[in-house]
Scaffold this motif. Structure first.
Motif, PDB file in Angstrom:
ATOM      1  N   ALA A   1      41.399  46.059  41.671  1.00 37.34           N
ATOM      2  CA  ALA A   1      40.597  45.682  42.841  1.00 37.34           C
ATOM      3  C   ALA A   1      40.642  44.176  43.070  1.00 37.34           C
ATOM      4  O   ALA A   1      40.770  43.701  44.204  1.00 37.34           O
ATOM      5  CB  ALA A   1      39.157  46.142  42.648  1.00 37.34           C
ATOM      6  N   LEU A   2      40.564  43.423  41.972  1.00 40.62           N
ATOM      7  CA  LEU A   2      40.631  41.971  42.086  1.00 40.62           C
ATOM      8  C   LEU A   2      41.993  41.540  42.634  1.00 40.62           C
ATOM      9  O   LEU A   2      42.083  40.723  43.559  1.00 40.62           O
ATOM     10  CB  LEU A   2      40.380  41.333  40.713  1.00 40.62           C
ATOM     11  CG  LEU A   2      40.681  39.842  40.607  1.00 40.62           C
ATOM     12  CD1 LEU A   2      39.839  39.042  41.570  1.00 40.62           C
ATOM     13  CD2 LEU A   2      40.437  39.354  39.178  1.00 40.62           C
ATOM     14  N   ALA A   3      43.061  42.116  42.076  1.00 40.93           N
ATOM     15  CA  ALA A   3      44.404  41.737  42.520  1.00 40.93           C
ATOM     16  C   ALA A   3      44.592  42.091  43.994  1.00 40.93           C
ATOM     17  O   ALA A   3      45.122  41.286  44.783  1.00 40.93           O
ATOM     18  CB  ALA A   3      45.450  42.442  41.653  1.00 40.93           C
TER      19      ALA A   3
ATOM     20  N   SER B   1      53.914  27.609  45.432  1.00 39.18           N
ATOM     21  CA  SER B   1      53.425  27.011  44.181  1.00 39.18           C
ATOM     22  C   SER B   1      51.903  26.839  44.210  1.00 39.18           C
ATOM     23  O   SER B   1      51.224  26.955  43.194  1.00 39.18           O
ATOM     24  CB  SER B   1      54.123  25.685  43.887  1.00 39.18           C
ATOM     25  OG  SER B   1      53.758  24.762  44.879  1.00 39.18           O
ATOM     26  N   LEU B   2      51.340  26.612  45.409  1.00 36.99           N
ATOM     27  CA  LEU B   2      49.877  26.484  45.519  1.00 36.99           C
ATOM     28  C   LEU B   2      49.204  27.827  45.195  1.00 36.99           C
ATOM     29  O   LEU B   2      48.211  27.887  44.461  1.00 36.99           O
ATOM     30  CB  LEU B   2      49.501  26.035  46.933  1.00 36.99           C
ATOM     31  CG  LEU B   2      48.005  25.886  47.200  1.00 36.99           C
ATOM     32  CD1 LEU B   2      47.423  24.732  46.391  1.00 36.99           C
ATOM     33  CD2 LEU B   2      47.735  25.671  48.684  1.00 36.99           C
ATOM     34  N   LEU B   3      49.776  28.910  45.738  1.00 40.29           N
ATOM     35  CA  LEU B   3      49.186  30.224  45.496  1.00 40.29           C
ATOM     36  C   LEU B   3      49.337  30.632  44.031  1.00 40.29           C
ATOM     37  O   LEU B   3      48.435  31.243  43.443  1.00 40.29           O
ATOM     38  CB  LEU B   3      49.815  31.274  46.424  1.00 40.29           C
ATOM     39  CG  LEU B   3      49.580  31.021  47.911  1.00 40.29           C
ATOM     40  CD1 LEU B   3      50.273  32.079  48.753  1.00 40.29           C
ATOM     41  CD2 LEU B   3      48.091  30.974  48.233  1.00 40.29           C
ATOM     42  N   VAL B   4      50.467  30.273  43.454  1.00 38.50           N
ATOM     43  CA  VAL B   4      50.670  30.580  42.034  1.00 38.50           C
ATOM     44  C   VAL B   4      49.666  29.771  41.198  1.00 38.50           C
ATOM     45  O   VAL B   4      49.075  30.283  40.236  1.00 38.50           O
ATOM     46  CB  VAL B   4      52.135  30.295  41.628  1.00 38.50           C
ATOM     47  CG1 VAL B   4      52.315  30.366  40.125  1.00 38.50           C
ATOM     48  CG2 VAL B   4      53.078  31.281  42.329  1.00 38.50           C
ATOM     49  N   ALA B   5      49.454  28.536  41.595  1.00 42.10           N
ATOM     50  CA  ALA B   5      48.467  27.708  40.870  1.00 42.10           C
ATOM     51  C   ALA B   5      47.072  28.322  40.987  1.00 42.10           C
ATOM     52  O   ALA B   5      46.302  28.345  40.016  1.00 42.10           O
ATOM     53  CB  ALA B   5      48.463  26.286  41.434  1.00 42.10           C
ATOM     54  N   ALA B   6      46.751  28.863  42.185  1.00 39.81           N
ATOM     55  CA  ALA B   6      45.438  29.495  42.374  1.00 39.81           C
ATOM     56  C   ALA B   6      45.327  30.712  41.455  1.00 39.81           C
ATOM     57  O   ALA B   6      44.284  30.942  40.816  1.00 39.81           O
ATOM     58  CB  ALA B   6      45.252  29.909  43.831  1.00 39.81           C
ATOM     59  N   ALA B   7      46.407  31.502  41.390  1.00 40.92           N
ATOM     60  CA  ALA B   7      46.384  32.689  40.511  1.00 40.92           C
ATOM     61  C   ALA B   7      46.239  32.253  39.057  1.00 40.92           C
ATOM     62  O   ALA B   7      45.532  32.905  38.271  1.00 40.92           O
ATOM     63  CB  ALA B   7      47.654  33.507  40.716  1.00 40.92           C
ATOM     64  N   ASP B   8      46.884  31.157  38.691  1.00 37.44           N
ATOM     65  CA  ASP B   8      46.755  30.651  37.314  1.00 37.44           C
ATOM     66  C   ASP B   8      45.308  30.233  37.013  1.00 37.44           C
ATOM     67  O   ASP B   8      44.781  30.510  35.936  1.00 37.44           O
ATOM     68  CB  ASP B   8      47.686  29.456  37.095  1.00 37.44           C
ATOM     69  CG  ASP B   8      49.097  29.917  36.726  1.00 37.44           C
ATOM     70  OD1 ASP B   8      49.245  31.056  36.226  1.00 37.44           O
ATOM     71  OD2 ASP B   8      50.044  29.142  36.966  1.00 37.44           O
ATOM     72  N   HIS B   9      44.696  29.556  37.974  1.00 34.18           N
ATOM     73  CA  HIS B   9      43.292  29.167  37.773  1.00 34.18           C
ATOM     74  C   HIS B   9      42.426  30.414  37.579  1.00 34.18           C
ATOM     75  O   HIS B   9      41.528  30.447  36.734  1.00 34.18           O
ATOM     76  CB  HIS B   9      42.768  28.382  38.982  1.00 34.18           C
ATOM     77  CG  HIS B   9      43.163  26.940  38.990  1.00 34.18           C
ATOM     78  ND1 HIS B   9      42.899  26.092  37.945  1.00 34.18           N
ATOM     79  CD2 HIS B   9      43.779  26.183  39.936  1.00 34.18           C
ATOM     80  CE1 HIS B   9      43.341  24.865  38.243  1.00 34.18           C
ATOM     81  NE2 HIS B   9      43.886  24.895  39.440  1.00 34.18           N
TER      82      HIS B   9
ATOM     83  N   GLY C   1      38.311  47.602  52.670  1.00 25.97           N
ATOM     84  CA  GLY C   1      38.823  48.906  52.239  1.00 25.97           C
ATOM     85  C   GLY C   1      39.899  48.811  51.167  1.00 25.97           C
ATOM     86  O   GLY C   1      40.003  49.699  50.310  1.00 25.97           O
ATOM     87  N   PHE C   2      40.693  47.742  51.196  1.00 20.34           N
ATOM     88  CA  PHE C   2      41.817  47.671  50.249  1.00 20.34           C
ATOM     89  C   PHE C   2      41.341  47.567  48.795  1.00 20.34           C
ATOM     90  O   PHE C   2      41.892  48.223  47.916  1.00 20.34           O
ATOM     91  CB  PHE C   2      42.732  46.486  50.590  1.00 20.34           C
ATOM     92  CG  PHE C   2      43.477  46.676  51.880  1.00 20.34           C
ATOM     93  CD1 PHE C   2      44.575  47.525  51.959  1.00 20.34           C
ATOM     94  CD2 PHE C   2      43.071  46.017  53.030  1.00 20.34           C
ATOM     95  CE1 PHE C   2      45.262  47.715  53.153  1.00 20.34           C
ATOM     96  CE2 PHE C   2      43.754  46.191  54.232  1.00 20.34           C
ATOM     97  CZ  PHE C   2      44.844  47.042  54.289  1.00 20.34           C
ATOM     98  N   ALA C   3      40.364  46.727  48.555  1.00 24.22           N
ATOM     99  CA  ALA C   3      39.873  46.582  47.171  1.00 24.22           C
ATOM    100  C   ALA C   3      39.230  47.885  46.698  1.00 24.22           C
ATOM    101  O   ALA C   3      39.379  48.275  45.532  1.00 24.22           O
ATOM    102  CB  ALA C   3      38.872  45.433  47.082  1.00 24.22           C
ATOM    103  N   VAL C   4      38.523  48.556  47.599  1.00 20.57           N
ATOM    104  CA  VAL C   4      37.905  49.835  47.221  1.00 20.57           C
ATOM    105  C   VAL C   4      39.003  50.859  46.920  1.00 20.57           C
ATOM    106  O   VAL C   4      38.936  51.598  45.930  1.00 20.57           O
ATOM    107  CB  VAL C   4      36.968  50.342  48.346  1.00 20.57           C
ATOM    108  CG1 VAL C   4      36.396  51.705  47.997  1.00 20.57           C
ATOM    109  CG2 VAL C   4      35.840  49.348  48.587  1.00 20.57           C
TER     110      VAL C   4
END
Ligand SMILES: Cc1ncc(COP(=O)(O)O)c(C=O)c1O
Length: 459
Positions: free
Chosen positions: A86-88, A5-13, A344-347
């Motif tokens: 890239a952000l995700a 739920s904390l990570l979901v809240a961070a994604a919501d923010h 490398g992953f975001a690129v």
């Protein structure tokens, strides 16, 4: 345990913030440094605070101070936004928390970096077989490339700089443009050349290194020499004549380094590629992924044609590190960092989500938007477009004096529709427009021009 739920809240923010971009005020709210500090500067707590409370309070405290540099109408400096993929990917990378320094620490991070390195070398029209490293930015890419150059040019005169350093070494000259980026100077300082080793020579009227001046300078001195050329001037977007520079420098035995922080991306489009003619013949190139490729900060790229001096300049080994085996990449052997983020992953996500055509379209659209700025603003008789808009940068001057231009830039920033930074170019103040965001459209340019003209007239 980490709480979902904390990570979901961070994604919501994160999503809440991104949803403000299309219409929100672009610049930060008018809060001075004391007001900003007050939002965070409490005594270091003795005890713990619930992570959810920390997150919510942190977001609430930071929000008014955030600059919407991700906005499609942010044209300050040369910043770029973050492509959705890239952000995700970068958010997931934060959760993975891989140390991408060595193959044995995170094999998959090394492999993805290997793949994107090859993709980037190809996309940017650089020689196959060149070595590369993902750095924090173009500044550190300069340090990496110029460390390779230092190794290479001194090796040619029989000096091992990795052992002997620069004390007692033959003197190295760095021939640089008058209009080089400041990060070249800092790289020269960090690497022990010192700014006194920089030999600036005049650029021609068009803002390009004059090959005749370069030839004279090359002929006027001897010893190990590095020439720093530019693909994409930070003010004008202008390019040095790279083919002529490479030819002249190589004839004199010099190393050619190219600063292409954003301009190297001209190689990704058939419409702009000609600006870089001859660039593949250089010896090293520094660029960014966090600018025009629109990956989240931070990510730069250092590429060196000959892997040998690059590796020699950066390699480290220790008994407790497992040496890499055939085909395994240790990223820390190609950059000045030891432990490092898995950039490398975001690129990979950015390149994969756009594909070759999407990247070409991104570059072309930004250039079209820059031309549109010049066309629309240039029709006003109080406005002068100072540069030849060859890429994504536009310099705009308002009225007769520096004060008028500064006042218009400040008023535009304050009005909030868009945000541009000021500069001084050849002794005159100007508004500097950089179009480098994946989301910017012609409609954003028109909306921004309307605001700029309105603000300028209201003065
Ligand atoms: C031409 C040029 N070189 C180098 C840099 C430095 O790049 P970074 O901020 O990624 O270190 C910039 C930044 O704007 C630039 O425009």
């Amino acid at each position: 345990m980490h709480s979902r739920s904390l990570l979901v809240a961070a994604a919501d923010h994160a999503a809440d913030f991104l949803e403000t971009l299309p219409d929100g005020r672009v610049g930060a709210e008018e809060l001075d440094v004391d007001a900003l500090r007050e939002r965070f500067d409490v005594p270091l707590p003795d005890g713990p605070t619930e992570p959810r409370v920390v997150l919510d309070e942190l977001v609430a405290a930071a929000s008014p101070g955030l600059v919407r540099s991700q906005s499609p109408r942010y044209f300050g400096y040369v910043i770029g936004g973050s492509l959705p993929a890239a952000l995700a990917a970068d958010m997931v990378v934060a959760a993975w928390d891989q140390n991408a320094g060595g193959y044995s620490v995170s094999p998959i991070s090394s492999v993805v970096e290997d793949v994107v390195g090859d993709w980037l070398v190809e996309l940017l029209g650089l020689p196959a077989g060149a070595s590369f490293g993902l750095t924090t930015g173009c500044q550190q890419a300069h340090v990496t490339c110029l460390a390779a150059a230092r190794n290479g040019v001194l090796d040619r005169v029989g000096w091992d700089v990795e052992v002997g350093g620069l004390q007692g070494a033959p003197r190295v000259r760095l021939l640089v443009s008058d209009e080089r980026h400041v990060t070249i100077d800092r790289a020269a300082r960090i690497l022990g050349f010192g700014t006194a080793a920089l030999v600036p020579f005049a650029v021609a009227e068009a803002g390009r290194i004059d090959p005749a001046a370069l030839r004279a300078e090359l002929a006027g001195g001897d010893g190990p020499t590095i020439v720093c050329a530019q693909a994409g001037d930070v003010n004008t977007g202008g390019f040095d004549p790279l083919a002529e520079i490479v030819e002249a420098a190589h004839a004199a035995g010099a190393w050619v380094h190219v600063d292409g922080a954003f301009g190297l991306w001209a190689a990704a489009s058939p419409r702009t590629r000609h600006l870089l003619e001859g660039h593949a013949g250089a010896d090293s190139w520094a660029t960014d992924a966090h600018k025009w490729l629109n990956v989240p900060y931070d990510c730069g790229l250092a590429v060196v044609a000959d892997p040998q001096p690059h590796h020699a300049a950066m390699v480290v080994s220790a008994a407790y590190l497992r040496g890499s085996r055939e085909g395994e990449r240790d990223p820390s052997r190609w950059v000045p960092d030891f432990s490092r983020r898995a950039r490398g992953f975001a690129v990979y996500a950015a390149l994969r989500s756009l594909g070759r055509e999407g990247i070409a379209e991104l570059v072309e659209r930004c250039c079209s938007c820059a031309r549109r700025f010049a066309e629309v603003l240039g029709t006003d008789d109080q406005v002068e477009i100072l540069n030849d808009v060859v890429l994504n940068q536009v310099l705009v001057r308002f009225g007769e004096d520096d004060e008028t231009t500064d006042a218009v830039v400040a008023a535009v920033q304050d009005e909030g529709t868009c945000w541009m930074s000021p500069t001084t170019w050849r002794g005159r103040r100007a508004m500097r427009i950089s179009v480098s965001n994946w989301a910017t459209t012609i409609a954003d340019v028109d909306r921004s021009c309307e605001a700029i003209v309105r603000v300028a007239r209201a003065r």
